[in-house]
Enzyme design. Structure first.
Site, PDB file in Angstrom:
ATOM      1  CE  LYS A  29      37.151  20.065  90.219  1.00 40.89           C
ATOM      2  NZ  LYS A  29      37.067  21.238  89.313  1.00 40.89           N
ATOM      3  CE1 TYR A 250      10.891   0.296  98.276  1.00 40.50           C
ATOM      4  CE2 TYR A 250      13.159   0.587  97.546  1.00 40.50           C
ATOM      5  CZ  TYR A 250      12.233   0.477  98.573  1.00 40.50           C
ATOM      6  OH  TYR A 250      12.647   0.553  99.871  1.00 40.50           O
ATOM      7  CG  MET A 298      19.706   4.548 100.337  1.00 38.68           C
ATOM      8  SD  MET A 298      19.068   5.149 101.907  1.00 38.68           S
ATOM      9  CE  MET A 298      17.752   6.224 101.373  1.00 38.68           C
TER      10      MET A 298
HETATM   11  C1  LIG Z   1      37.799  21.034  88.150  1.00 40.55           C
HETATM   12  C2  LIG Z   1      38.712  22.051  87.585  1.00 40.55           C
HETATM   13  C3  LIG Z   1      39.841  21.675  86.838  1.00 40.55           C
HETATM   14  C4  LIG Z   1      40.094  20.247  86.417  1.00 40.55           C
HETATM   15  O1  LIG Z   1      39.209  19.920  85.371  1.00 40.55           O
HETATM   16  P1  LIG Z   1      39.269  18.491  84.628  1.00 40.55           P
HETATM   17  O2  LIG Z   1      38.311  18.611  83.509  1.00 40.55           O
HETATM   18  O3  LIG Z   1      38.827  17.493  85.642  1.00 40.55           O
HETATM   19  O4  LIG Z   1      40.672  18.288  84.217  1.00 40.55           O
HETATM   20  C5  LIG Z   1      40.741  22.661  86.454  1.00 40.55           C
HETATM   21  N1  LIG Z   1      40.511  23.961  86.761  1.00 40.55           N
HETATM   22  C6  LIG Z   1      39.432  24.359  87.455  1.00 40.55           C
HETATM   23  C7  LIG Z   1      39.229  25.795  87.729  1.00 40.55           C
HETATM   24  C8  LIG Z   1      38.488  23.425  87.869  1.00 40.55           C
HETATM   25  O5  LIG Z   1      37.386  23.826  88.526  1.00 40.55           O
END
Ligand SMILES: *Cc1c(COP(=O)(O)O)cnc(C)c1O
Length: 363
Positions: A29, A250, A298
């Site tokens: 993800k 800044y 930025m």
């Molecule tokens: C993000 C996530 C993982 C992976 O978690 P890590 O700590 O990065 O290994 C596994 N299961 C679910 C449901 C997640 O949201």
């Protein structure tokens, strides 16, 4: 940003070995935590990974297009299927259903289409996504609610896996076992990266590491055995010798002493260099720490490079911000966050260069 795909594949094999007996999936993800799912996904597929998790359908579609292996299963964690069933079908995505409404929609769809797979997310104590204990009980009383759905896995997520002694781990496991007993028999999935390190009781049939694949530390305070997969470098745009004391950046709230040398780099908070690093942390030039001075802008940040080898601090040359000796977790500690957030927020403007991955050389 240089991504070592061989390190990611090696980490996957190490985690699969640690969870031997269970299948090892990969959580890709958020664009594989910033590393690039279109490269990381195929590299893991070549290493033998068959099951992937993404956050939303859009990520799932992009991953499906990147994967040559048509039989790979792609689970979508947000599991929102209302109005989305056609997209799930078109791209062969499997939803992770976490509400009774989602189950009802997917069941209707599945019955019309001769059956569809889904994972069921059970809430065992994290109180984020998932079907709660009382709703899960309904499936035993009214099994038709799941008609047409092939349960690919029953899953839940640990809130405190990074704290092995936390009592919630055992409580969640007990709740998971109770809730699974109310469901038709199906493979079970419980452990994220840190969950794998809780030991075999937490592995069940399918483990779901994300962070550890990318070399992040997942149990704070324990030595990190994973291979670092990311090097982040920024280009020096300008250097200057400070001959009179002067403020920098800044707010003009950081004074630079006369006799210092500064280098301004082409990386700022729009690239994921946390603004919280102002006057904290630093880069490295040939292993020597060069502190960040003044506020992070930025697109720019300024380093005090006094004392660094002059030949190495010229415009066009690179400064390391993340490397094996000062990894994403170290940078995160300086910024008051976690390595996950550092990697996931490295911006789209940062060019990714890939090494290894079992597919010839990448540029
Ligand atoms: C993000 C996530 C993982 C992976 O978690 P890590 O700590 O990065 O290994 C596994 N299961 C679910 C449901 C997640 O949201």
């Amino acid at each position: 940003m240089t991504v070592d795909l061989d390190a990611v594949a090696e980490n996957w094999r190490a985690l699969a070995g640690r969870a031997a007996g269970a299948e090892c999936a990969a959580v890709v993800k958020a664009d594989a935590y910033g590393l690039g799912a279109a490269e990381v996904g195929p590299a893991l597929s070549r290493a033998g990974c068959r099951t992937f998790f993404v956050a939303c359908p859009r990520e799932g579609i992009a991953l499906r297009q990147a994967l040559a292996e048509a039989s790979a299963e792609i689970f979508v964690l947000d599991g929102h299927v209302k109005g989305e069933t056609a997209r799930y079908d078109r791209h062969a995505l499997t939803p992770v259903l976490g509400t009774l409404e989602g189950v009802a929609i997917w069941s209707r769809h599945a019955r019309d289409r001769g059956g569809r797979r889904a994972a069921l997310m059970l809430d065992t104590g994290m109180t984020r996504l998932g079907i709660g204990a009382s709703d899960a009980g309904l499936f035993a009383a009214e099994p038709d609610r799941l008609a047409g759905i092939g349960i690919a896995c029953a899953m839940s997520h640990l809130a405190c896996a990074d704290t092995p002694s936390h009592p919630l781990n055992a409580r969640q496991k007990a709740a998971f076992d109770t809730m699974r007993a109310a469901l038709p028999a199906a493979p079970a999935s419980f452990a994220n990266s840190a969950g794998i390190f809780l030991g075999p009781d937490f592995h069940y049939d399918l483990v779901r590491p994300g962070a550890a694949l990318y070399g992040l530390s997942v149990v704070p305070g324990r030595p990190n055995a994973m291979k670092r997969a990311v090097r982040l470098q920024a280009r020096i745009l300008q250097t200057r010798f400070v001959d009179t004391e002067t403020p920098v950046g800044y707010g003009a709230d950081r004074l630079i002493a006369a006799g210092s040398t500064l280098a301004t780099i082409a990386m700022g908070y729009a690239d994921g260099l946390p603004r919280a690093l102002g006057d904290r942390g630093g880069g490295r030039i040939a292993g020597r720490t060069v502190p960040l001075v003044g506020r992070v802008s930025m697109d720019l940040a300024t380093l005090d490079v006094t004392g660094a080898t002059p030949d190495l601090v010229r415009p066009g040359l690179a400064v390391d911000l993340i490397d094996d000796d000062h990894d994403a977790d170290a940078l995160a500690a300086e910024a008051g966050t976690i390595g996950y957030e550092i990697l996931a927020r490295i911006g789209g403007r940062v060019r990714r260069v890939y090494r290894g991955g079992g597919n010839g050389s990448h540029a």
